[in-house]
Scaffold this motif. Structure first.
Motif, PDB file in Angstrom:
ATOM      1  N   ARG A 136      31.798   7.981 -42.843  1.00 50.99           N
ATOM      2  CA  ARG A 136      33.096   8.417 -42.311  1.00 50.99           C
ATOM      3  C   ARG A 136      33.588   9.620 -43.104  1.00 50.99           C
ATOM      4  NH1 ARG A 136      37.395   4.078 -40.504  1.00 50.99           N
ATOM      5  NH2 ARG A 136      35.891   4.121 -38.787  1.00 50.99           N
TER       6      ARG A 136
ATOM      7  N   ARG B  10      21.295  -4.215 -38.659  1.00 53.68           N
ATOM      8  CA  ARG B  10      22.531  -4.340 -37.898  1.00 53.68           C
ATOM      9  C   ARG B  10      22.865  -5.831 -37.747  1.00 53.68           C
ATOM     10  NH1 ARG B  10      22.771  -0.304 -39.426  1.00 53.68           N
ATOM     11  NH2 ARG B  10      22.840   1.776 -38.472  1.00 53.68           N
TER      12      ARG B  10
ATOM     13  N   ASP C 216      24.945  12.704 -35.854  1.00 49.88           N
ATOM     14  CA  ASP C 216      25.275  12.190 -34.527  1.00 49.88           C
ATOM     15  C   ASP C 216      26.680  11.606 -34.587  1.00 49.88           C
ATOM     16  OD1 ASP C 216      23.903   9.704 -32.241  1.00 49.88           O
ATOM     17  OD2 ASP C 216      24.950  11.597 -31.887  1.00 49.88           O
TER      18      ASP C 216
ATOM     19  N   ASP D  91      33.289   9.568 -37.534  1.00 53.70           N
ATOM     20  CA  ASP D  91      32.184   8.697 -37.924  1.00 53.70           C
ATOM     21  C   ASP D  91      30.884   9.381 -37.511  1.00 53.70           C
ATOM     22  OD1 ASP D  91      33.906   5.560 -37.165  1.00 53.70           O
ATOM     23  OD2 ASP D  91      33.934   6.869 -38.923  1.00 53.70           O
ATOM     24  N   VAL D  92      30.026   9.644 -38.478  1.00 49.86           N
ATOM     25  CA  VAL D  92      28.789  10.384 -38.237  1.00 49.86           C
ATOM     26  C   VAL D  92      27.601   9.506 -38.598  1.00 49.86           C
ATOM     27  CG1 VAL D  92      27.508  12.499 -38.737  1.00 49.86           C
ATOM     28  CG2 VAL D  92      30.002  12.497 -38.883  1.00 49.86           C
ATOM     29  N   GLU D  93      26.651   9.389 -37.673  1.00 50.07           N
ATOM     30  CA  GLU D  93      25.429   8.637 -37.948  1.00 50.07           C
ATOM     31  C   GLU D  93      24.438   9.558 -38.652  1.00 50.07           C
ATOM     32  OE1 GLU D  93      23.996   5.310 -35.234  1.00 50.07           O
ATOM     33  OE2 GLU D  93      22.625   6.951 -34.780  1.00 50.07           O
TER      34      GLU D  93
ATOM     35  N   TYR E  44      22.782   5.398 -40.144  1.00 45.74           N
ATOM     36  CA  TYR E  44      23.858   4.722 -40.866  1.00 45.74           C
ATOM     37  C   TYR E  44      25.135   5.535 -40.671  1.00 45.74           C
ATOM     38  CZ  TYR E  44      19.933   2.375 -43.056  1.00 45.74           C
ATOM     39  OH  TYR E  44      18.788   1.668 -43.274  1.00 45.74           O
ATOM     40  N   THR E  45      26.255   4.842 -40.557  1.00 46.41           N
ATOM     41  CA  THR E  45      27.509   5.521 -40.252  1.00 46.41           C
ATOM     42  C   THR E  45      28.248   5.889 -41.533  1.00 46.41           C
ATOM     43  OG1 THR E  45      27.731   4.344 -38.151  1.00 46.41           O
ATOM     44  CG2 THR E  45      29.724   5.350 -39.066  1.00 46.41           C
TER      45      THR E  45
ATOM     46  N   HIS F  19      31.765   2.237 -45.767  1.00 52.13           N
ATOM     47  CA  HIS F  19      30.688   2.857 -45.001  1.00 52.13           C
ATOM     48  C   HIS F  19      29.514   3.284 -45.878  1.00 52.13           C
ATOM     49  CE1 HIS F  19      33.254   2.986 -41.417  1.00 52.13           C
ATOM     50  NE2 HIS F  19      34.221   3.343 -42.237  1.00 52.13           N
TER      51      HIS F  19
ATOM     52  N   VAL G  80      29.574   9.366 -33.671  1.00 57.14           N
ATOM     53  CA  VAL G  80      29.738   8.108 -32.938  1.00 57.14           C
ATOM     54  C   VAL G  80      31.199   7.801 -32.664  1.00 57.14           C
ATOM     55  CG1 VAL G  80      27.578   7.139 -33.797  1.00 57.14           C
ATOM     56  CG2 VAL G  80      29.659   6.780 -35.104  1.00 57.14           C
ATOM     57  N   ASN G  81      32.114   8.472 -33.384  1.00 58.55           N
ATOM     58  CA  ASN G  81      33.544   8.274 -33.133  1.00 58.55           C
ATOM     59  C   ASN G  81      34.301   9.441 -33.745  1.00 58.55           C
ATOM     60  OD1 ASN G  81      35.877   7.064 -32.220  1.00 58.55           O
ATOM     61  ND2 ASN G  81      36.170   5.849 -34.077  1.00 58.55           N
TER      62      ASN G  81
END
Length: 736
Positions: free
Chosen positions: A662, A571, A687, A706-708, A659-660, A597, A689-690
């Motif tokens: 989209r 990060r 997960d 946005d998925v982790e 990691y994100t 992404h 995240v948005n």
């Protein structure tokens, strides 16, 4: 002894009618068909109490009015014997030959009429009709005559829901089919009868207003008819006939709805037809009418130089009558031959006395083959929807660079044009030029456009095309491709997930070992198993237990969750040393590009930014083009398996450890759609995240999520799970 007139269930009036237009007709065939049908239906009655045989006789009489051949009339007499009696197709073929047996089989309904309320049965029934009429258009003629007589007697049906269903099916399918083969009089009568059932209040209202107009000006039509004849004669045009009529109640209502006007605001309740001897005289008569009356702008249509798809030819114009009437009317000008085709369509020039004419007649209507292709490329649920798209068309006429005329529904795009030319051209379309200019594939074509389709050998249909195409053929082909691609992705994802599950258990996961699991899970083939795992409907662990049922009872030692691997400088701003990518100096700051992404498993490249470290992009990222002038900024990097692969125990992405990726989702605009999306993602341990709604329409919305995730494989599983979620129509990995 007095002569007794034949009753309504006698075949003699039909035979006399046939002899009137064909003295050499094989009346023995017609009489034999009648005798078998009368015997087979002996115990049956119509809803009005008449003997059932009166229905087949009425259908045959309608077809005799179009001067059809003996095989068609025999088919009309026999069209219900397979469905409603114990007569088999083999028995028909033995007695009447293969031609009549094939025609009867083509017209036969799959189930009794009262059992066909189910949409799937309706699609099956209509699909059978499409296949049959693609071989012999007479099947459609018999079916239309059958439907016409049923509509004429529909008021005898006691159940209101059944009347409504039959009327709606007539309006949506059979009236458009009659129009497509040019049988205008049949189409108009079917629409009028169906309209009276579907909206009796509107029907009665329009009828009452028409009756009032007739009372107000009973002589108007006759006066205008004579006046039009004089106008043409004064210009030296020989007129064979001038007729006037009111438009049908349904066409008046439909125009009121389309223009959003009241009955009193309509300007062309009356239409007049001028019939002349030759094609050239049509244009001379048009000049005479335009010289005599003020012309209504935008109302002229030339269907002689550019006929409709069903062969219809005529000149249409709108004019205003002289004072004191000042009434607007529609005038149609055509030859006697054009008039015959306009009223009776394909039946106006029947050629079944000549060999092979059935196939030639079917070839005259390429839309029949289009319907057949829609049937082959659609599920039954989609078939009726796509069929209605193909039947209801206000057409535009476009041309290929070589001058070939392509007829399309209004609102059609270059993609629709490409599929109309050939399915392969549609599948490989990558661009289009309209009138020499490069235009977007969603561009709406206009009358007279010249369209050049650009193709690529590796081109494939885009799922985005389904948003703007308007033809049923294009939509069916695109859906078929998208579904095949989704199945392929699910199959690959499922195979990989199973391999990993068996590997973690230290078990043999070969296809031979998976075969016993198919029976346990009630699946037909291994491919179905892979697809089920890939789309999230089947858990890999369930497959392991199905293949090795002894594991369900075996005590298992508790497995300790290993510590998560350090993400190092995964990060921005972190300062660890375990970089998740190889090819960089330890401690170098890295960032993940928000335009593409990237996640572990993607092919990646690094871009050096002074003072900011390295930004990781996917190799397919469009943004990389902006760095093409500075190749020295590119760094060859790859994912480090030791830093990105979880230990054998696995781990769950979340709380900044993943990691994100989209994802773009298009779903029904319904209350539970968002819940279905989030449940599908959590099912694959993603997960969120948005989540953002980027486009909302009345019937659908588009969201960016946005998925982790741990890696590309998990992201693919998330996408597969979303595609299987209720109400979700389209899922793609998003960029940007």
């Amino acid at each position: 002894m007095p002569v007794v007139a034949p009753g309504p269930d006698s075949v003699e009036p039909l035979i006399e009618k046939v002899r009137g237009y064909n003295p050499d007709a094989d009346v023995a065939l017609i009489r034999a068909a009648y005798e078998l049908a009368a015997e087979a239906h002996r115990e049956q009655k119509r809803d009005n109490g008449d003997p059932y045989i009166t229905h087949p006789l009425a259908v045959a009489d309608i077809l005799a009015g179009y001067r059809l051949d003996e095989a068609s009339l025999a088919t009309a007499l026999l069209h219900d014997v397979i469905e409603d009696t114990g007569v088999s197709r083999a028995a028909l073929e033995k007695k009447f030959g293969a031609e009549v047996a094939n025609l009867v089989d083509g017209v036969t309904k799959l189930t009794r009429l009262e059992l066909q309320s189910d949409r799937t049965k309706q699609a099956e029934n209509f699909g059978k009709l499409v296949l049959a009429m693609s071989k012999d258009i007479r099947v459609l003629l018999v079916k239309l005559a059958d439907r016409l007589h049923n509509m004429r007697t529909l008021h005898y049906v006691p159940q209101a829901p059944r009347r409504q269903r039959i009327a709606r099916e007539t309006m949506e399918i059979y009236a458009p089919l009659a129009e497509r083969i040019g049988m205008e009089s049949v189409k108009t009568e079917l629409q009028t009868l169906a309209f009276a059932q579907l909206d009796p209040e509107a029907y009665e209202s329009i009828q009452a207003r028409l009756n009032f107009l007739r009372g107000q000006g009973a002589d108007v039509i006759e006066e205008v008819r004579e006046e039009l004849g004089r106008v043409c004669n004064d210009q030296g045009v020989t007129v064979l006939e001038v007729t006037g009529r009111e438009k049908s109640p349904y066409s008046i209502w439909e125009k009121m709805q389309r223009r959003n006007v009241q009955f009193e605001q309509l300007s062309d309740i009356m239409a007049f037809r001028i019939v002349v001897p030759a094609r050239e005289a049509c244009y001379t008569a048009l000049g005479a009418v335009h010289a005599a009356y003020p012309v209504i702008a935008g109302r002229f249509k030339d269907y002689i130089s550019t006929p409709k798809a069903n062969g219809y030819q005529s000149l249409h114009t709108g004019v205003t009558l002289r004072e004191p009437r000042n009434q607007k009317i529609e005038v149609q000008i055509r030859t006697a031959e054009m008039q015959a085709v306009a009223e009776n369509g394909v039946a106006a020039h029947w050629l079944y006395k000549q060999g092979g004419a059935a196939a030639k007649a079917a070839q005259r209507f390429p839309w029949v083959q289009d319907l057949k292709e829609i049937l082959e490329n659609s599920t039954l649920d989609e078939f009726l929807e796509n069929t209605k798209l193909a039947l209801y068309q206000d057409q535009v006429f476009c041309f290929t660079p070589k001058g070939q005329l392509i007829q399309l529904p209004r609102g059609a795009t270059p993609v629709d044009f490409a599929y109309a030319v050939h399915s392969q051209i549609g599948d490989t379309c990558v661009g289009a030029k309209v009138n020499g200019r490069l235009m977007p594939l969603r561009h709406e074509l206009q009358n007279g456009d010249q369209v050049e389709i650009m193709t690529s050998r590796g081109g494939t249909p885009s799922p985005q095309w389904e948003r703007f195409v308007v033809t049923g053929k294009a939509r069916a082909r695109i859906r078929r491709y998208v579904q095949a691609q989704q199945r392929q992705q699910n199959r690959d994802a499922g195979r990989a997930a199973l391999a990993k599950a068996f590997r973690q258990e230290g078990l043999d996961g070969s296809e031979k070992m998976l075969e016993p699991a198919l029976k346990v899970l009630k699946l037909a083939a291994l491919e179905d198993l892979y697809v089920g795992v890939g789309n999230g409907n089947i858990s890999p662990k369930d497959v392991v237990f199905a293949a090795y049922p002894e594991l369900r009872q075996a005590p298992r030692a508790p497995r300790m969750m290993p510590a998560l691997p350090s993400r190092g400088t995964a990060r921005p701003g972190s300062g660890g040393v375990n970089l998740p990518v190889t090819g960089l100096v330890p401690g170098m700051a890295i960032h993940y590009a928000g335009c593409c992404h990237p996640v572990p498993g993607d092919r990646i490249v690094g871009i050096v930014a002074t003072g900011k470290g390295v930004t990781i992009h996917t190799r397919e990222c469009p943004t990389l083009e902006s760095f093409s002038a500075t190749p020295e900024r590119f760094i060859d990097v790859d994912w480090d398996p030791s830093a990105t692969e979880p230990p054998s125990g696995g781990w769950k992405a979340g709380k900044g450890e993943g990691y994100t990726g989209r994802v773009s989702v298009i779903a029904d605009n319904e209350p539970r759609s968002i819940a279905n999306v989030t449940n599908a993602i959590s099912k694959q341990e993603g997960d969120i995240v948005n989540l953002r709604i980027v486009n909302r329409q009345a019937d659908f919305f588009e969201i960016m999520v946005d998925v982790e995730v741990r890696d590309l494989r998990q992201l693919i599983n998330v996408i597969a799970s979303l595609r299987a979620a209720p109400g979700v129509h389209q899922v793609e990995r998003a960029r940007g």
